[in-house]
Design a protein around this motif. Structure first.
Motif, PDB file in Angstrom:
ATOM      1  N   ARG A  77       0.818  -1.209   0.000  1.00 54.68           N
ATOM      2  CA  ARG A  77       0.000   0.000   0.000  1.00 54.68           C
ATOM      3  C   ARG A  77       0.854   1.262   0.000  1.00 54.68           C
ATOM      4  NH1 ARG A  77      -4.226  -1.128   4.634  1.00 54.68           N
ATOM      5  NH2 ARG A  77      -3.761  -3.327   4.752  1.00 54.68           N
ATOM      6  N   ARG A  78       2.065   1.140   0.512  1.00 50.52           N
ATOM      7  CA  ARG A  78       2.970   2.272   0.484  1.00 50.52           C
ATOM      8  C   ARG A  78       3.413   2.597  -0.949  1.00 50.52           C
ATOM      9  NH1 ARG A  78       6.871   3.805   5.028  1.00 50.52           N
ATOM     10  NH2 ARG A  78       5.859   2.442   6.510  1.00 50.52           N
ATOM     11  N   ALA A  79       3.468   1.538  -1.769  1.00 56.13           N
ATOM     12  CA  ALA A  79       4.017   1.710  -3.123  1.00 56.13           C
ATOM     13  C   ALA A  79       2.973   2.160  -4.133  1.00 56.13           C
ATOM     14  CB  ALA A  79       4.641   0.384  -3.581  1.00 56.13           C
ATOM     15  N   ILE A  80       1.691   2.047  -3.765  1.00 57.19           N
ATOM     16  CA  ILE A  80       0.662   2.294  -4.765  1.00 57.19           C
ATOM     17  C   ILE A  80      -0.129   3.576  -4.537  1.00 57.19           C
ATOM     18  CG2 ILE A  80       0.299  -0.133  -5.316  1.00 57.19           C
ATOM     19  CD1 ILE A  80      -2.283   0.084  -3.502  1.00 57.19           C
ATOM     20  N   GLY A  81      -0.684   4.070  -5.642  1.00 61.21           N
ATOM     21  CA  GLY A  81      -1.725   5.079  -5.578  1.00 61.21           C
ATOM     22  C   GLY A  81      -2.915   4.456  -6.277  1.00 61.21           C
ATOM     23  N   PHE A  82      -4.114   4.636  -5.734  1.00 60.72           N
ATOM     24  CA  PHE A  82      -5.253   3.906  -6.261  1.00 60.72           C
ATOM     25  C   PHE A  82      -6.445   4.836  -6.467  1.00 60.72           C
ATOM     26  CE2 PHE A  82      -8.890   0.858  -5.069  1.00 60.72           C
ATOM     27  CZ  PHE A  82      -9.064   0.445  -6.392  1.00 60.72           C
ATOM     28  N   LEU A  83      -6.990   4.787  -7.656  1.00 59.58           N
ATOM     29  CA  LEU A  83      -8.247   5.485  -7.913  1.00 59.58           C
ATOM     30  C   LEU A  83      -9.306   4.419  -8.160  1.00 59.58           C
ATOM     31  CD1 LEU A  83     -10.018   7.957  -8.558  1.00 59.58           C
ATOM     32  CD2 LEU A  83      -9.210   7.826 -10.893  1.00 59.58           C
ATOM     33  N   PRO A  84     -10.182   4.185  -7.191  1.00 58.95           N
ATOM     34  CA  PRO A  84     -11.226   3.169  -7.386  1.00 58.95           C
ATOM     35  C   PRO A  84     -12.264   3.641  -8.398  1.00 58.95           C
ATOM     36  CG  PRO A  84     -11.065   3.842  -5.069  1.00 58.95           C
ATOM     37  CD  PRO A  84     -10.276   4.808  -5.877  1.00 58.95           C
ATOM     38  N   GLU A  85     -13.159   2.728  -8.743  1.00 58.43           N
ATOM     39  CA  GLU A  85     -14.176   3.025  -9.740  1.00 58.43           C
ATOM     40  C   GLU A  85     -15.014   4.242  -9.341  1.00 58.43           C
ATOM     41  OE1 GLU A  85     -16.051  -0.650 -10.612  1.00 58.43           O
ATOM     42  OE2 GLU A  85     -17.142   0.177 -12.307  1.00 58.43           O
ATOM     43  N   ARG A 107       1.422   8.921   4.430  1.00 59.41           N
ATOM     44  CA  ARG A 107       2.740   9.125   5.040  1.00 59.41           C
ATOM     45  C   ARG A 107       3.648  10.076   4.284  1.00 59.41           C
ATOM     46  NH1 ARG A 107       4.408   4.244   8.471  1.00 59.41           N
ATOM     47  NH2 ARG A 107       2.459   3.147   8.710  1.00 59.41           N
ATOM     48  N   VAL A 108       3.070  11.148   3.750  1.00 62.40           N
ATOM     49  CA  VAL A 108       3.924  12.201   3.201  1.00 62.40           C
ATOM     50  C   VAL A 108       4.396  13.017   4.394  1.00 62.40           C
ATOM     51  CG1 VAL A 108       3.995  14.242   1.720  1.00 62.40           C
ATOM     52  CG2 VAL A 108       2.612  12.279   1.057  1.00 62.40           C
ATOM     53  N   ARG A 109       5.695  13.255   4.501  1.00 63.01           N
ATOM     54  CA  ARG A 109       6.218  13.976   5.671  1.00 63.01           C
ATOM     55  C   ARG A 109       5.646  15.379   5.748  1.00 63.01           C
ATOM     56  NH1 ARG A 109       9.985  11.026   7.856  1.00 63.01           N
ATOM     57  NH2 ARG A 109      10.964   9.436   6.554  1.00 63.01           N
ATOM     58  N   ARG A 110       5.469  15.839   6.975  1.00 62.44           N
ATOM     59  CA  ARG A 110       4.846  17.132   7.195  1.00 62.44           C
ATOM     60  C   ARG A 110       5.548  18.251   6.394  1.00 62.44           C
ATOM     61  NH1 ARG A 110       1.879  19.106  11.538  1.00 62.44           N
ATOM     62  NH2 ARG A 110       2.187  17.173  12.643  1.00 62.44           N
ATOM     63  N   HIS A 153       1.280  11.192  -3.130  1.00 63.37           N
ATOM     64  CA  HIS A 153       2.476  10.713  -2.453  1.00 63.37           C
ATOM     65  C   HIS A 153       3.506  10.198  -3.450  1.00 63.37           C
ATOM     66  CE1 HIS A 153      -0.358   7.594  -3.184  1.00 63.37           C
ATOM     67  NE2 HIS A 153       0.419   6.635  -2.767  1.00 63.37           N
ATOM     68  N   GLU A 154       3.360  10.601  -4.719  1.00 61.09           N
ATOM     69  CA  GLU A 154       4.303  10.191  -5.755  1.00 61.09           C
ATOM     70  C   GLU A 154       4.550   8.690  -5.729  1.00 61.09           C
ATOM     71  OE1 GLU A 154       6.525  12.594  -7.724  1.00 61.09           O
ATOM     72  OE2 GLU A 154       4.747  13.809  -7.313  1.00 61.09           O
ATOM     73  N   PRO A 155       3.491   7.892  -5.885  1.00 63.70           N
ATOM     74  CA  PRO A 155       3.669   6.445  -5.793  1.00 63.70           C
ATOM     75  C   PRO A 155       4.416   5.909  -7.013  1.00 63.70           C
ATOM     76  CG  PRO A 155       1.473   6.930  -6.554  1.00 63.70           C
ATOM     77  CD  PRO A 155       2.114   8.251  -6.271  1.00 63.70           C
ATOM     78  N   ARG A 156       5.086   4.795  -6.801  1.00 63.29           N
ATOM     79  CA  ARG A 156       5.807   4.183  -7.922  1.00 63.29           C
ATOM     80  C   ARG A 156       4.826   3.529  -8.880  1.00 63.29           C
ATOM     81  NH1 ARG A 156       9.680   0.264  -4.985  1.00 63.29           N
ATOM     82  NH2 ARG A 156       8.243   0.653  -3.273  1.00 63.29           N
ATOM     83  N   ILE A 157       3.713   3.070  -8.312  1.00 60.29           N
ATOM     84  CA  ILE A 157       2.731   2.345  -9.112  1.00 60.29           C
ATOM     85  C   ILE A 157       1.367   2.998  -8.968  1.00 60.29           C
ATOM     86  CG2 ILE A 157       1.559   0.137  -9.415  1.00 60.29           C
ATOM     87  CD1 ILE A 157       4.143  -1.056  -8.058  1.00 60.29           C
TER      88      ILE A 157
END
Lengths: 311, 252
Positions: A77-85, A107-110, A153-157
């Motif tokens: 979950r840390r690695a992904i960004g998700f846009l559900p339907e 978990r984007v740093r303050r 959060h600039e996810p890799r995936i």
């Protein structure tokens, strides 16, 4: 070969008695934009739910950024960004606050949060609505907020489930542009049942139907394979008799489409195209066009899904 | 921990931009103030009767116990479902659960953040009825001890009820159904607790395990460690159970 970011092996998913996904296998490598196609109910959303740890697989393995969804769900979950339907939006929140919340739970740093929010607003074209309530936004803007939430959060995936469903054509083009822009430096998998969508944004496609993969490959290859490598040409002064054309070197299976337009296959061999063009141009017919037959993904899709249905 | 904090903050914002928190707080204050008037009248009657018979007049701390051990206990049965009904049900209904459940945090962190948001509302409500015991302390000469342990008791007992409401909210997508389930469970906790004491022979023994009896123990005026531990464990157990319910829903 670039590192695999999404590895799905023999994934099966049962809901009670119903088998939604029947053993699919595919890999998405770093930097790829993969189109995940299929008619409604084919198992696209289910596969994406497994990839995002929303639901566990019944069997098979799914690894995201080298982490197994069952064993290391938090790493996944840390690695992904998700846009559900359905974009997961809080109607009572202001766009900016919503994104701030999304950044916080991702978990984007303050110290970087402000910059992350600004970047996401900018990227998704939300700057002018940043202080508006999410609930008061139009559907297109809501979709963008959903997208901003997935990239904050600039996810890799990036995993996008039907990102343009229900939008008007202008909005569709805007969202596509955003996705292509984002896809330049990360791995994207987007599902859709709208084909031009995928054709416009993706380099590779996986087509599934009734829980199984029915076609897979790079976009051009898939189009080519199913287009059968046909070519078409147009003559300004077509001959009365096709026989003269059929006898020309390089051409095969000639078919007159009327109005001086023809379709033909090329005989196998490297110089078939060159000799065909040379012969056509040398003749008295006035060659004005010679081009590969373009198959749309729509045709490929219909073909494979129909084949599947007949079988 | 920062995830819990994030969920907690969002929950509070969401409470206070909707009319829900205000409605719940206002209803609580209304019920509590009406009950306070009744309690005052009842106390006055007892006091006069005692004085006439030249018996010792009960101190105002009896009234303080009445507020925390009786009024709060009954008012919360109806207010807690209002506070907790949307906590998880609404997330599912508007699909924001998918945002929370795909974020890098555990389900426990999520559920804990939500629970603490509700506890904050409870704390606000208790602070707003604080004038009642303080009034009795300043002008009624009530013992100070029951006033302070009363607040603690109400907070612990209320938190336990909130955890049950939270659990109810995890069971359905409909806030209305969640409220009804919560109401049923809370009524059972209260009436059931009272009823257990009526069972012959084993009743008095079992009674000490009921939330109601532990509340009474705290309201008396000493900090009963046993009761504090009782409420903390029960509450954490139900919160944890809620997290498990939410997790189990992934499998469906």
């Amino acid at each position: 070969m670039r590192a695999p970011m999404i590895e799905i092996e023999n994934l099966r998913k049962l809901y009670g008695q119903h088998e939604a996904v029947k053993g699919i296998t595919f890999t998405v490598r770093a930097g790829e934009i993969l189109g995940f196609l299929g008619p409604n109910g084919a198992g696209k959303s289910t596969t994406m739910k497994v990839m995002t740890c929303l639901t566990p697989p019944t069997s098979g393995s799914v690894r995201i950024a080298s982490h197994d969804v069952l064993l290391e769900p938090l790493e996944v979950r840390r690695a992904i960004g998700f846009l559900p339907e359905t974009p997961p939006l809080y109607p009572e929140m202001v766009v900016e606050d919503y994104l701030s919340f999304a950044a916080e739970i991702r978990r984007v740093r303050r110290a970087q949060r402000r910059a992350a929010i600004d970047a996401a607003l900018e990227r998704c074209g939300l700057v002018e609505v940043r202080r508006r309530l999410v609930g008061n936004l139009s559907k297109g803007y809501r979709q963008r907020v959903g997208l901003a939430q997935a990239v904050i959060h600039e996810p890799r995936i990036l995993i996008l489930d039907e990102p343009t469903v229900g939008l008007d054509p202008t909005q569709v083009i805007e969202i596509r542009t955003i996705i292509r822009d984002i896809g330049q430096d990360r791995t994207v998998i987007l599902s859709s049942h709208i084909l031009p969508e995928v054709q416009a944004t993706c380099q590779r496609v996986v087509i599934i139907n009734r829980g199984q993969i029915v076609a897979e490959g790079p976009m051009e290859e898939l189009l080519h394979r199913h287009g059968g490598g046909s070519w078409h040409f147009t003559l300004r002064r077509p001959p009365a008799d096709d026989g003269a054309l059929a006898a020309l070197p390089g051409l095969d299976r000639l078919f007159a489409l009327g109005g001086g337009r023809y379709r033909a296959a090329l005989v196998p061999g490297d110089d078939a195209r060159e000799s065909a063009v040379r012969a056509l141009a040398a003749g008295p017919w006035g060659l004005v066009e010679f081009a590969p037959e373009t198959t749309t993904l729509e045709e490929v899709f219909r073909e494979v899904v129909l084949q599947e249905a007949r079988a | 921990m920062s995830q819990v904090w994030a969920v907690f903050k969002r929950e509070l914002k969401s409470y206070f931009v909707s009319p829900l928190a205000y409605t719940a707080i206002a209803s609580f204050l209304f019920v509590m103030n009406v009950l306070f008037v009744f309690s005052l009248n009842a106390y006055e009657t007892t006091r006069r009767a005692a004085a006439q018979q030249l018996q010792q007049v009960p101190g105002a701390e009896a009234l303080v116990r009445d507020i925390f051990g009786g009024n709060v206990m009954w008012a919360l049965v109806f207010i807690v479902p209002l506070v907790t009904m949307r906590l998880l049900a609404e997330e599912r209904r508007q699909h924001t659960a998918e945002l929370l459940l795909t974020a890098p945090m555990t389900t426990r962190q999520l559920v804990l953040g939500k629970f603490l948001g509700a506890v904050f509302i409870l704390a606000v409500m208790l602070a707003l009825i604080g004038w009642q015991p303080l009034l009795l302390r300043m002008w009624g000469d009530a013992d100070p001890a029951p006033v302070w342990t009363g607040f603690l008791a109400a907070l612990l007992y209320g938190s336990f009820l909130l955890s049950i409401g939270l659990l109810a909210s995890s069971l359905t997508e409909s806030t209305f159904v969640a409220a009804i389930i919560a109401l049923g469970l809370l009524a059972l906790v209260n009436w059931g607790g009272v009823a257990v004491g009526q069972i012959p022979i084993i009743g008095p023994g079992l009674e000490q395990f009921t939330p109601v009896e532990n509340l009474k123990a705290l309201v008396r005026g000493t900090i009963e460690t046993r009761a504090v531990v009782y409420f903390l464990t029960m509450t954490l157990f139900v919160v944890d159970l809620t997290a498990r319910v939410v997790d189990s829903q992934r499998w469906r």
